[in-house]
Design an enzyme around this catalytic site. Structure first.
Site, PDB file in Angstrom:
ATOM      1  N   LEU A 201       0.813  -1.220   0.000  1.00 46.62           N
ATOM      2  CA  LEU A 201       0.000   0.000   0.000  1.00 46.62           C
ATOM      3  C   LEU A 201       0.843   1.265   0.000  1.00 46.62           C
ATOM      4  CD1 LEU A 201      -2.598  -1.052   2.736  1.00 46.62           C
ATOM      5  CD2 LEU A 201      -2.702  -1.447   0.256  1.00 46.62           C
TER       6      LEU A 201
ATOM      7  N   TRP B 217       1.229   5.558   1.009  1.00 40.43           N
ATOM      8  CA  TRP B 217       0.927   6.348   2.205  1.00 40.43           C
ATOM      9  C   TRP B 217      -0.053   7.483   1.945  1.00 40.43           C
ATOM     10  CZ3 TRP B 217       2.333  11.027   0.544  1.00 40.43           C
ATOM     11  CH2 TRP B 217       3.522  11.204  -0.176  1.00 40.43           C
TER      12      TRP B 217
ATOM     13  N   LYS C 274       1.004  -5.252   3.326  1.00 36.31           N
ATOM     14  CA  LYS C 274       2.093  -4.423   3.839  1.00 36.31           C
ATOM     15  C   LYS C 274       1.707  -2.955   3.683  1.00 36.31           C
ATOM     16  CE  LYS C 274       6.560  -2.439   3.295  1.00 36.31           C
ATOM     17  NZ  LYS C 274       5.953  -1.171   3.777  1.00 36.31           N
TER      18      LYS C 274
ATOM     19  N   SER D  60       5.402   4.334  -5.933  1.00 34.42           N
ATOM     20  CA  SER D  60       6.243   4.993  -6.924  1.00 34.42           C
ATOM     21  C   SER D  60       6.642   4.032  -8.032  1.00 34.42           C
ATOM     22  CB  SER D  60       7.502   5.544  -6.247  1.00 34.42           C
ATOM     23  OG  SER D  60       8.372   4.482  -5.869  1.00 34.42           O
TER      24      SER D  60
ATOM     25  N   THR E 109       9.814   1.997  -7.073  1.00 32.78           N
ATOM     26  CA  THR E 109       9.590   0.809  -6.261  1.00 32.78           C
ATOM     27  C   THR E 109       8.839  -0.260  -7.040  1.00 32.78           C
ATOM     28  OG1 THR E 109       9.522   2.207  -4.282  1.00 32.78           O
ATOM     29  CG2 THR E 109       8.649  -0.016  -4.071  1.00 32.78           C
TER      30      THR E 109
ATOM     31  N   TYR F  47      11.770  -8.619  -8.371  1.00 31.79           N
ATOM     32  CA  TYR F  47      11.588  -9.687  -7.377  1.00 31.79           C
ATOM     33  C   TYR F  47      10.833 -10.871  -7.982  1.00 31.79           C
ATOM     34  CZ  TYR F  47      12.550  -5.835  -4.061  1.00 31.79           C
ATOM     35  OH  TYR F  47      13.083  -4.775  -3.389  1.00 31.79           O
TER      36      TYR F  47
ATOM     37  N   GLU G 108       0.272   0.010  -9.853  1.00 35.42           N
ATOM     38  CA  GLU G 108      -0.338   1.320 -10.084  1.00 35.42           C
ATOM     39  C   GLU G 108       0.660   2.329  -9.549  1.00 35.42           C
ATOM     40  OE1 GLU G 108      -1.494   4.759  -9.866  1.00 35.42           O
ATOM     41  OE2 GLU G 108      -2.447   4.082  -8.013  1.00 35.42           O
ATOM     42  N   CYS G 109       1.292   3.052 -10.464  1.00 37.04           N
ATOM     43  CA  CYS G 109       2.455   3.872 -10.092  1.00 37.04           C
ATOM     44  C   CYS G 109       2.183   5.357 -10.285  1.00 37.04           C
ATOM     45  CB  CYS G 109       3.666   3.400 -10.889  1.00 37.04           C
ATOM     46  SG  CYS G 109       4.133   1.673 -10.560  1.00 37.04           S
TER      47      CYS G 109
ATOM     48  N   CYS H  47      -1.487  10.432  -7.133  1.00 35.10           N
ATOM     49  CA  CYS H  47      -0.879  10.020  -8.403  1.00 35.10           C
ATOM     50  C   CYS H  47      -1.665  10.518  -9.605  1.00 35.10           C
ATOM     51  CB  CYS H  47      -0.719   8.505  -8.448  1.00 35.10           C
ATOM     52  SG  CYS H  47      -2.254   7.600  -8.187  1.00 35.10           S
TER      53      CYS H  47
ATOM     54  N   LYS I 122      11.593  17.257  -0.110  1.00 39.13           N
ATOM     55  CA  LYS I 122      11.594  16.989  -1.553  1.00 39.13           C
ATOM     56  C   LYS I 122      10.755  18.026  -2.302  1.00 39.13           C
ATOM     57  CE  LYS I 122       9.604  13.881  -4.969  1.00 39.13           C
ATOM     58  NZ  LYS I 122       8.755  12.699  -5.207  1.00 39.13           N
TER      59      LYS I 122
ATOM     60  N   GLU J 273       7.627  13.775 -11.241  1.00 41.66           N
ATOM     61  CA  GLU J 273       6.471  13.777 -10.341  1.00 41.66           C
ATOM     62  C   GLU J 273       6.866  14.413  -9.011  1.00 41.66           C
ATOM     63  OE1 GLU J 273       2.931  10.724  -9.087  1.00 41.66           O
ATOM     64  OE2 GLU J 273       4.982   9.988  -8.934  1.00 41.66           O
TER      65      GLU J 273
END
Length: 502
Positions: free
Chosen positions: A166, A168, A192, A246, A249, A256, A268-269, A303, A353, A398
């Site tokens: 998930l 934030w 997670k 992101s 990630t 992986y 979904e980025c 996003c 940032k 972004e």
């Protein structure tokens, strides 16, 4: 649920709120195997709210084993559809009963305005669960037209153990977007949450168990990406990952999967979403209202935010004037005060940032039309930056904060080229009174969601996801969301008498 309390009432609730701090595995809260914890803070004040269990790969193994046992014995997916539907509907009722406390918890953990948590995130999350619950006994399998010698069944089966990772920015709502179809399909889950915003995911796990979801079906593990996210992504018994976060990630989860068991991955980025305003957009007051909402809702930590304003040069100044008028209605401050539309950014690191991008705009000599100031290491004023060209980092990267860039064009072809000049393709909006122009923009902009004359993301019935580096492997929301949590199986049955013709 839409009746807001006073700031004093919310402060009192926050003071007395029981915050969940432990992992939820196999139907119960438990500390991490290591006993380690990490602090979660209120981004608006810097106050430490609680110390949360810091899980690691050992906890992942335990949770996956519990999820696997639940899946193998069929305690969830073998239940009749009506029984599973009843559990999810009861789950939604428990969320509704606990909505105010969950809204306060979410606001404390994320910096989001409590009014948004209570009036938007919670109702949409509850509706999402109910919508997918109702689909459980309404999605039919199929037969194929194969002739009289055989019967071919095409059936859906739950994919197995699923890892839900998930973000934030909308912790509870994104959880519901994934929980609804995953549980409806009959999967077992290891969730997670983001480290910054773990608490509502933990509380919701408890409520799901209270609603009748069997132990082991829905587990929640707080912790870091390295200690929890990567072990989930690499685990050989997890068959599917649904990730929101992101693009950087998201790439890791593809790696992986490639380096482990080739599990299915849905991403979904990010997004760098254009809002294209033509010179025939019509009522600029209405356009400005939509643009401000699209750019600054949730502090721009969204996003699908309309972060790039592409405006015809003939109406730019008139539109900017109206955007300024709209911004006078957007109040920033204490997230627990329901009069505020804008809260704190989620963390000091993220504040830094976003602040760097504003500083860069000033270094480049760009025009800061509105905003540009920051406060208390947590709050960033809604900022509008004019004169941004396509080679600027503010145009291409972004920012994920309350920063709207402004770029002009003169022709429709130029507008389309600018809109598509991005590695992302999540969302876009177009503003015009010409139907032909609206259709051309909608079809030629490479994005998963295009809205006309308004900002939005559709509703529960419409798929959410993007093109290019904004998405991969599937969609959240709608009937299409169920596809990623199921496998398709063909069952071929010969029906001819083997003695026939002898």
């Amino acid at each position: 649920m839409s009746d807001l309390l006073t700031a004093q009432d919310y402060a009192e609730l926050a003071k007395n709120c029981v915050l969940p701090t432990q992992a939820f595995i196999n139907g119960a809260y438990r500390p991490s195997v290591s006993g380690k914890t990490f602090p979660t803070t209120n981004p608006a004040t810097g106050e430490t709210l609680a110390h949360i269990a810091a899980c690691n790969s050992e906890d992942v193994d335990i949770a996956v084993a519990a999820a696997g046992a639940a899946f193998e014995d069929g305690r969830w997916h073998h239940q009749p559809p009506a029984a599973r539907k009843a559990v999810l509907l009861q789950f939604a009722r428990l969320l509704e009963a606990d909505a105010t406390a969950l809204a306060v918890m979410e606001s404390l953990d994320s910096g989001k305005p409590v009014s948004e948590c209570q009036n938007t995130d919670l109702p949409e999350a509850i509706h999402t669960l109910r919508w997918h619950a109702e689909l459980i006994d309404k999605i039919y399998d199929n037969t194929a037209p194969v002739g009289s010698g055989a019967t071919a069944l095409v059936v859906r089966e739950p994919v197995g153990i699923v890892g839900l990772v998930l973000p934030w920015n909308f912790p509870l709502l994104m959880l519901a977007w994934k929980l609804g179809p995953a549980l409806a399909a009959g999967c077992s889950l290891v969730v997670k949450p983001a480290m910054e915003t773990s608490m509502t995911a933990l509380r919701v796990a408890e409520l799901a168990h209270q609603a009748g979801l069997p132990a082991g079906v829905r587990n929640a593990l707080p912790g870091s990406g390295r200690e929890v996210g990567e072990p989930i992504g690499r685990h050989p018994d997890i068959r599917m990952i649904s990730f929101t976060g992101s693009t950087e990630t998201g790439r890791l989860f593809l790696r992986y999967a490639a380096e482990s068991n080739l599990k299915n991955v849905t991403l979904e980025c990010g997004g760098k979403n254009p809002a294209v305003v033509m010179d025939d957009a019509g009522d600029l007051d209405a356009v400005a209202q939509q643009l401000v909402n699209g750019a600054f809702w949730n502090m721009g930590e969204n996003c699908s935010a309309s972060s790039r304003l592409l405006v015809h040069q003939h109406c730019k100044e008139a539109l900017l004037e109206r955007i300024g008028e709209q911004l006078t209605h957007w109040k920033m401050g204490n997230p627990l005060d329901p009069v505020n539309n804008l809260g704190a950014l989620v963390s000091r690191a993220h504040f830094d940032k976003v602040s760097r991008y504003i500083a860069q705009a000033k270094r480049e000599g760009l025009r800061i039309v509105f905003g540009g100031a920051t406060h208390d290491g947590a709050f960033v004023e809604p900022t509008v930056v004019d004169g941004v060209t396509a080679d600027s980092a503010l145009f291409r990267e972004e920012i994920f904060g309350p920063v709207l860039t402004v770029t002009t064009f003169t022709t429709l072809d130029e507008a389309i080229a600018l809109a598509n000049d991005t590695p992302y393709g999540l969302a876009a909006s177009v503003y015009t009174q010409n139907l032909n122009t609206a259709f051309r923009l909608s079809r030629e902009i490479r994005a998963g969601i295009v809205t006309v004359n308004g900002f939005g993301e559709g509703d529960t019935t419409t798929p959410f996801g993007g093109y290019k580096e904004s998405g991969f492997g599937g969609r959240d929301k709608s009937l299409w969301a169920h596809d990623q949590y199921t496998e398709i199986k063909t069952i071929w049955i010969n029906t001819l008498d083997p003695q026939a013709g002898k």
